[in-house]
Design a protein around this motif. Structure first.
Motif: not given
Length: 274
Positions: A42-54
């Motif tokens: 529900l937040k952009k910050e969550q997407i940022d955290e996910i992208m670190v490992d991808i």
């Protein structure tokens, strides 16, 4: 190994099912792929955290309804050179153009539909299990308890109301059979009595006996027996102080609406009704 990340602002089950359906078209061993479902975004910050490992070789599949978040995920994936497949966005746009309706932009709508479906299934199973007083244990859980003599539409009414997500139990009133004590202990606001005329019930029961291959005189359809049953039923309903509906010449849908309105007016909470 093929790593597939499933991003969703709800539970992510829809996208995961699509991914599994696609993978099933390939002869892949279990160690050749992995699916990581990440729900509740529900937040952009969550997407940022996910992208670190991808990594660039990974795949992202998303069902994010919120337009701003979906676009942000696409931009961040593009920066890393990661393929992102958006299951919903394009389809939502096409449907919006074809129907001229605005998109709700509310996550979890499919899950809500699923919950409604399962509530209905639960109500239908309840109606079958507790039909005709077969098991009195469900009386405390029932939204509505229907009483009446045989052939006053108790079962079809229970099934119709179950399709509206209501748990309905029906109990036959027979002079020779003692009523359960629980019936007099529950909230009587959810109890509804059904009645009809002697003539109407006589006709219905005679037709029922003919369908069973029984012709001629019988106690079941005899007017004196029907009179006794109706008198007994009325006495019980008055003791319970419950509303009595005459179902003669009424369609199931009409009686059901009357029941729903009565129960609501009596203050019973039936919020799950559809």
């Amino acid at each position: 190994m093929v790593k597939i990340y499933v991003l969703s602002d709800s539970l992510g089950n829809t996208a995961t099912d699509v991914v599994r359906a696609a993978l099933a078209q390939f002869d892949l061993e279990i160690n050749e792929y992995s699916i990581k479902k990440i729900p509740g975004i529900l937040k952009k910050e969550q997407i940022d955290e996910i992208m670190v490992d991808i990594r660039e070789e990974d795949i992202i599949v998303q069902t994010i309804v919120l337009k701003e978040l979906a676009e942000y995920a696409r931009e961040e994936a593009a920066k890393k050179g990661v393929v992102l497949i958006d299951i919903l966005t394009e389809l939502l746009g096409v449907i919006a153009n074809k129907t001229t309706k605005k998109i709700k932009n509310r996550p979890g709508e499919i899950r809500k539909l699923g919950e409604t479906y399962f509530r209905r299934v639960d109500a239908l199973e309840f109606a079958v299990r507790y039909d005709d007083g077969k098991d009195i244990n469900g009386i405390l859980e029932a939204d509505i308890v229907i009483l009446g003599v045989s052939r006053t539409s108790k079962t079809p009414l229970s099934m119709y109301l179950a399709n509206k997500n209501l748990k309905v139990m029906n109990i036959p009133l027979v002079p020779e059979i003692s009523l359960p004590k629980l019936l007099f202990e529950i909230d009587n606001r959810k109890i509804i009595g059904l009645t009809t005329s002697i003539e109407h019930l006589n006709g219905v029961r005679e037709e029922r006996m003919k369908s069973l291959g029984v012709f001629g005189d019988n106690d079941y359809s005899a007017e004196i027996r029907i009179f006794e049953e109706l008198e007994y039923a009325t006495e019980i309903m008055k003791k319970l102080n419950c509303p009595i509906i005459n179902v003669e010449n009424k369609a199931i849908e009409e009686t059901a609406e009357i029941i729903i309105n009565i129960v609501k007016e009596r203050g019973i909470n039936i919020t799950n009704i559809q």
